[in-house]
Design an enzyme around this catalytic site. Sequence first.
Site, PDB file in Angstrom:
ATOM      1  CG  HIS A  63      43.789  35.469  50.691  1.00 40.73           C
ATOM      2  ND1 HIS A  63      44.324  36.242  51.692  1.00 40.73           N
ATOM      3  CD2 HIS A  63      42.952  36.291  50.016  1.00 40.73           C
ATOM      4  CE1 HIS A  63      43.839  37.466  51.617  1.00 40.73           C
ATOM      5  NE2 HIS A  63      42.997  37.524  50.605  1.00 40.73           N
ATOM      6  CG  LEU A  66      35.677  31.430  45.433  1.00 41.36           C
ATOM      7  CD1 LEU A  66      35.136  30.012  45.565  1.00 41.36           C
ATOM      8  CD2 LEU A  66      36.667  31.513  44.290  1.00 41.36           C
ATOM      9  NE  ARG A  67      35.852  39.679  43.653  1.00 43.89           N
ATOM     10  CZ  ARG A  67      36.671  40.415  44.387  1.00 43.89           C
ATOM     11  NH1 ARG A  67      36.440  40.597  45.688  1.00 43.89           N
ATOM     12  NH2 ARG A  67      37.710  41.000  43.839  1.00 43.89           N
ATOM     13  CG  ASN A  97      36.325  41.067  50.425  1.00 44.54           C
ATOM     14  OD1 ASN A  97      36.235  39.890  50.107  1.00 44.54           O
ATOM     15  ND2 ASN A  97      37.149  41.908  49.832  1.00 44.54           N
ATOM     16  CG  HIS A 182      44.023  43.668  54.133  1.00 46.27           C
ATOM     17  ND1 HIS A 182      43.886  43.374  52.808  1.00 46.27           N
ATOM     18  CD2 HIS A 182      44.328  44.993  54.174  1.00 46.27           C
ATOM     19  CE1 HIS A 182      44.094  44.459  52.077  1.00 46.27           C
ATOM     20  NE2 HIS A 182      44.368  45.460  52.877  1.00 46.27           N
ATOM     21  CG  HIS A 235      47.562  40.014  50.806  1.00 44.09           C
ATOM     22  ND1 HIS A 235      47.834  41.050  51.658  1.00 44.09           N
ATOM     23  CD2 HIS A 235      46.209  39.930  50.741  1.00 44.09           C
ATOM     24  CE1 HIS A 235      46.696  41.576  52.062  1.00 44.09           C
ATOM     25  NE2 HIS A 235      45.701  40.924  51.541  1.00 44.09           N
ATOM     26  CG  ASP A 308      44.605  38.681  47.408  1.00 43.89           C
ATOM     27  OD1 ASP A 308      43.384  38.566  47.664  1.00 43.89           O
ATOM     28  OD2 ASP A 308      45.219  39.762  47.537  1.00 43.89           O
TER      29      ASP A 308
END
Lengths: 442, 348
Positions: A63, A66-67, A97, A182, A235, A308
């Site tokens: 999880h 890395l954008r 995301n 999530h 998470h 996360d």
Amino acid sequence: MNRSLLIKNGLIIDPSEDRESQADILVKDGDVVMIAPHLEPEDGQTVLDGSGLWVAPGFVDIHTHLREIGQADREDIGTGSLAAAAGGYTCVVTMANTEPPIDNAAILSVLLSKIEEKAHIEVLPIACVTKGMEGNELVNMVELSGMGVVAFSDDGLPVSNLAVLRRALEYAKVADRVIISHPEDRDLSAGGAVHEGLTATSLGLPGIPGASEAAAIAREIEVVRQTNGRLHFGHVSLAASVELIRTAKAAGLPVTADATPHHICLTVDDINGFDTAYKMNPPLRTQADRAALIEGLKDGTIDAIATDHAPHTALDKQKPFDQAPFGIIGLETAFPIALERLTNGAGLSKLSLIALFTTKPAAVLDLPQPGIRAGQPANLVLLDPAHSWIYDTAKGFSRSRNSPFNGQRLTGKVLLTFYRGNIAYKDEELIQSRHKSSVLKG
Amino acid sequence: MNLQIRDDMPDLSMSTPLSLDALSSNLMLDTPGVDLWRARRHLLDTKDLTKVEVECALRFAAVCKKLCQLEIAPLPVLNSKVVANIFYENSTRTRSSFELAARRLGATVLNLDVQSSSVAKGETLLDTAQTLIAMGVHAIVQRHASSGSAHRLSEAFHDKVHVLNAGDGWNAHPTQGLLDLFTMLEVMPDLCGAKVAIVGDISHSRVARSNIWLLKLFGAHIHLAGPPTLMPPEISKLGVTVHNQLEPAIEDADFVIALRIQLERQKKGEIPSLSEYKKLYRLDHHRLKLAKPTARVLHPGPVNRGVELTDHLADDPELSLIRTQVANGVAVRMAVLYLLLASKEAKS
């Protein structure tokens, strides 16, 4: 790497072989050549005194954010994977995301090419469960899985419509992939910034009630019961959630879960005024929740530690608390925190601790089992469990600096990370100090 | 504490220039308090104020109030200072009150019209402050919808500007807390053991929070009353008593503080209707009979007439302190501005 490295007297901790024993390990041309109680150094070999060090399979993080794509001001595959290597990871799974989100083959192929180009370690993609993360239409799960997607998740958002979640869990069986949940009831959590309770009340910040997570998990477990589809809860932060998952597992349902290093380390009481480095979702919970997570990790209710890792720019984190984004970076600090809280603090065995970072997260997503095996490329990490150091985000490898652990003294440090036989990360200073005390030949 | 100022104080009849410091030494004001205020630099919250600081500020405020009544102000004590009001949220009374306070101390006041400023073009909180500092502003009086926004400013520009929090989200409205305390102390010099009821929307109220910290410091017993949906979780852990009904909260109370209820609470589903709210929590003469005969009513304003309290009660000169609060607000803000901004060298 065309040289050979002999690590002498390290403690080999390999959960895949149930092995915890002192041995010498020879890495040559990138491969683990031999593991034996005693190996004689040969000419041309670099010898590293491994006494007091741990040698473990490279870590797996299921999880991270890395954008890549579209959020390069926060992180990209290059910086994120380097930060991961510095944390001892040789494989990370990156969330979908992004901007735009990873929800179709075209955008996935762009991401894959970025990974090919920039990754320092193995980076595996996750794709969204639903198109545009809108919670309605399923993505082409089979097509995306065929291209290398290892799991599906709308992480950042829940799949709130349970009928959609049901279809996703059913359809994911064809793709043979896990759905990562999530767990959050967005109506209950709406507007919230920190865990609901005295801290929120004292600071005048809107609260996030525990029920927003536990209620989501309870509902989703019932959909798993209905479909027998594989669902992983990301998470997990609450005692109530741990209990729900424990009961579901006891009933034989195919659910798994992870917890973050920060949730097993910090509580809502640690929140330092309006410091947004303490703002994450789920929020820091109570002492009882923290204790329940540790208990869950010890008894296997929670399968893995996952970071996360959520980079954000300083500009975004400078916003007032309620407006700043959720999330902290965590790849470079995960191991020392877990070591302190689980092994030194809660008596978890070394082998079990390493399993939470390697074999167990890999098993959650059906990834190949990490291990240290002769004749295979070296995917391993060399750790000093006793080295005390101060974490400084300015010297870190992530492009972002949003960590509540900045400036804190941590115990346990990665010295060296090998990925497929190449050095992906090396703490030059620490290695040098080891060389000095070692026998150098040739 | 006694806030009475004798009318025959020689300094008060003196013509200008008049030094507040000279006055303060005549009044034997607490020097440690003055030094603490100077060291503090900012007023962000009432949570971390010490009793010494609060008493020092309120004694000063009493002097300021007297000076205003005698029409001696403006005093030339902050002549060289520039005070900027930045109100990201609408406010008439607090902004006017700060402006008057600053002017009565001789400061130059800059009012930022947030709607037409570059803030509307997306400039950040910190950039706006930076710009003002570059222009030579000495103090920023800020109101903002986010809790902690004043703290953010003070952390970023600690040595460069004085930050006065004029309300941040639900967190704090320190000058309101101080002026409420001042108003109560004028009526009742010792609040130790007094019962103070705070009624209404506690959850979203920075006034309630700022009052609670100060009243605790002065030993009052605090009772909160309001709908459970507007009561912050675990607030009883702060040492206050929580009621869902009005009556037990105001029974034998010395003061009742009614809070403003925002009319959109109903739309957000936090209360079923204003009519039901009024039925349960609106203060009127009849209900106030439960309180002590000497009990007084406060409200931070602006009042939703007929919602939090009846018209009749709001305007009752015997029972309502609402107008006194407004008058005291200017004096308290003068005191705070002076304590934070007046440089040591100006001391005579």
